[in-house]
Design a protein around this motif. Sequence first.
Motif, mmCIF file in Angstrom:
data_model
loop_
_atom_site.group_PDB
_atom_site.id
_atom_site.type_symbol
_atom_site.label_atom_id
_atom_site.label_comp_id
_atom_site.label_asym_id
_atom_site.label_seq_id
_atom_site.Cartn_x
_atom_site.Cartn_y
_atom_site.Cartn_z
ATOM 1 N N ILE A 69 20.535 14.411 -9.706
ATOM 2 C CA ILE A 69 20.601 14.093 -8.277
ATOM 3 C C ILE A 69 22.059 14.204 -7.843
ATOM 4 C CG2 ILE A 69 20.107 12.406 -6.478
ATOM 5 C CD1 ILE A 69 17.613 13.362 -7.888
ATOM 6 N N PHE A 70 22.366 15.214 -7.026
ATOM 7 C CA PHE A 70 23.760 15.467 -6.660
ATOM 8 C C PHE A 70 24.041 15.268 -5.180
ATOM 9 C CE2 PHE A 70 27.412 18.026 -5.461
ATOM 10 C CZ PHE A 70 28.331 17.703 -6.445
ATOM 11 N N ASP A 71 23.124 15.697 -4.310
ATOM 12 C CA ASP A 71 23.388 15.617 -2.874
ATOM 13 C C ASP A 71 22.153 15.157 -2.110
ATOM 14 O OD1 ASP A 71 21.716 17.862 -2.844
ATOM 15 O OD2 ASP A 71 23.392 19.271 -2.733
ATOM 16 N N SER A 72 22.271 15.143 -0.790
ATOM 17 C CA SER A 72 21.187 14.642 0.056
ATOM 18 C C SER A 72 19.925 15.486 -0.070
ATOM 19 C CB SER A 72 21.638 14.596 1.519
ATOM 20 O OG SER A 72 21.999 15.885 1.983
ATOM 21 N N LYS A 73 20.072 16.765 -0.362
ATOM 22 C CA LYS A 73 18.899 17.626 -0.542
ATOM 23 C C LYS A 73 18.107 17.195 -1.774
ATOM 24 C CE LYS A 73 20.812 21.758 1.709
ATOM 25 N NZ LYS A 73 21.197 23.178 1.527
ATOM 26 N N ASP A 74 18.820 16.841 -2.834
ATOM 27 C CA ASP A 74 18.156 16.374 -4.048
ATOM 28 C C ASP A 74 17.435 15.048 -3.797
ATOM 29 O OD1 ASP A 74 19.148 18.535 -5.547
ATOM 30 O OD2 ASP A 74 21.019 17.477 -5.957
ATOM 31 N N VAL A 75 18.071 14.180 -3.023
ATOM 32 C CA VAL A 75 17.446 12.897 -2.681
ATOM 33 C C VAL A 75 16.173 13.134 -1.880
ATOM 34 C CG1 VAL A 75 17.710 10.718 -1.454
ATOM 35 C CG2 VAL A 75 19.658 11.678 -2.712
ATOM 36 N N ALA A 76 16.272 14.003 -0.870
ATOM 37 C CA ALA A 76 15.118 14.300 -0.023
ATOM 38 C C ALA A 76 13.985 14.915 -0.832
ATOM 39 C CB ALA A 76 15.527 15.243 1.105
ATOM 40 N N HIS A 77 14.331 15.780 -1.796
ATOM 41 C CA HIS A 77 13.305 16.419 -2.628
ATOM 42 C C HIS A 77 12.585 15.381 -3.475
ATOM 43 C CE1 HIS A 77 11.256 19.466 -4.964
ATOM 44 N NE2 HIS A 77 11.723 18.917 -6.077
ATOM 45 N N ALA A 78 13.338 14.460 -4.078
ATOM 46 C CA ALA A 78 12.720 13.415 -4.908
ATOM 47 C C ALA A 78 11.779 12.557 -4.069
ATOM 48 C CB ALA A 78 13.803 12.554 -5.548
ATOM 49 N N LEU A 79 12.192 12.221 -2.862
ATOM 50 C CA LEU A 79 11.344 11.411 -1.986
ATOM 51 C C LEU A 79 10.104 12.177 -1.557
ATOM 52 C CD1 LEU A 79 14.050 9.711 0.288
ATOM 53 C CD2 LEU A 79 12.970 8.815 -1.791
#
Length: 208
Positions: A69-79
Motif C-alpha cells: 500500500i503506497f498511495d491513495s490509489k492503493d487505498v481506494a483499490h483495497a477498499l
Amino acid sequence: MWEKKFDCLPDLIIVEGPKAGGHLGFSREQLDTLTPEEYDEEIRRIIACTKEYSEKHEKHIPVVVAGGIFDSKDVAHALSLGAEGVQVASRFVATYECDASEAYKQAYIWAGEEDVQIVQSPVGMPGRALRNRFIQQVEEKKETISKCYQCLQHCNPANVPYCITKALVNAVKGDLDHGLIFCGANVGRIRQMMSVHDLMQELQPAEA
C-alpha cells in the motif's frame, strides 16, 4: 481453528500480501508467480468467509489489507475489494516522527527497486529486505552468535546463519553494516522525508 478450540473470534483480520516487507507468509515460488488478480480474488474470498463468521456469531470483524500500500490509489483499490482499512508500514519509516535512526530512514529514501532482495530468514520464512553489506556478509559466511535472546522456540544458534533479533535491532539503531533492513516492495518509490500529517493527507482516497 479458534472457533473450535477456544470458542473465540478475532477482533480484526489483517491480510498481508506478497508485496509486504519483512517476513512473508508465502513461498518463494508464490512470490514469483502470484498475480495481482489472484491476490485480489483471495482477499474477496477471505472477506466473504469472515462475513459468514460475523453473521453466525453476530460479531463485526473488520478486514484490513496490507502489503504494497503506497498511495491513495492503493487505498481506494483495497477498499473497493471490500476491506475496511489498510495497514501501511514502509512509508511511515520515512517520516520525521518515526523513531528509527536517521541512517535507517535514509536507506529507504536512497533505495532503488534494484536494491530490494528476498532473503531467507532464520525463522524459516522468506523476507523482503534491502541488499546491504550485512546481507553480502551473510551470503559469504555464517555469523558467530555469541548471545541468544531466546526469541524463537525452534531457533538453534549453532545452525542459523545470523541472529534475527540482533540484526533487526542493529539496523533500526543505525548500524546498517551489521543490520537487516526489512522493507516493502515499493520502497524504491520513496524519495523524501515527510510528516505523518502530510502522509495521511496523501493517502486519503479521493472519495473519502
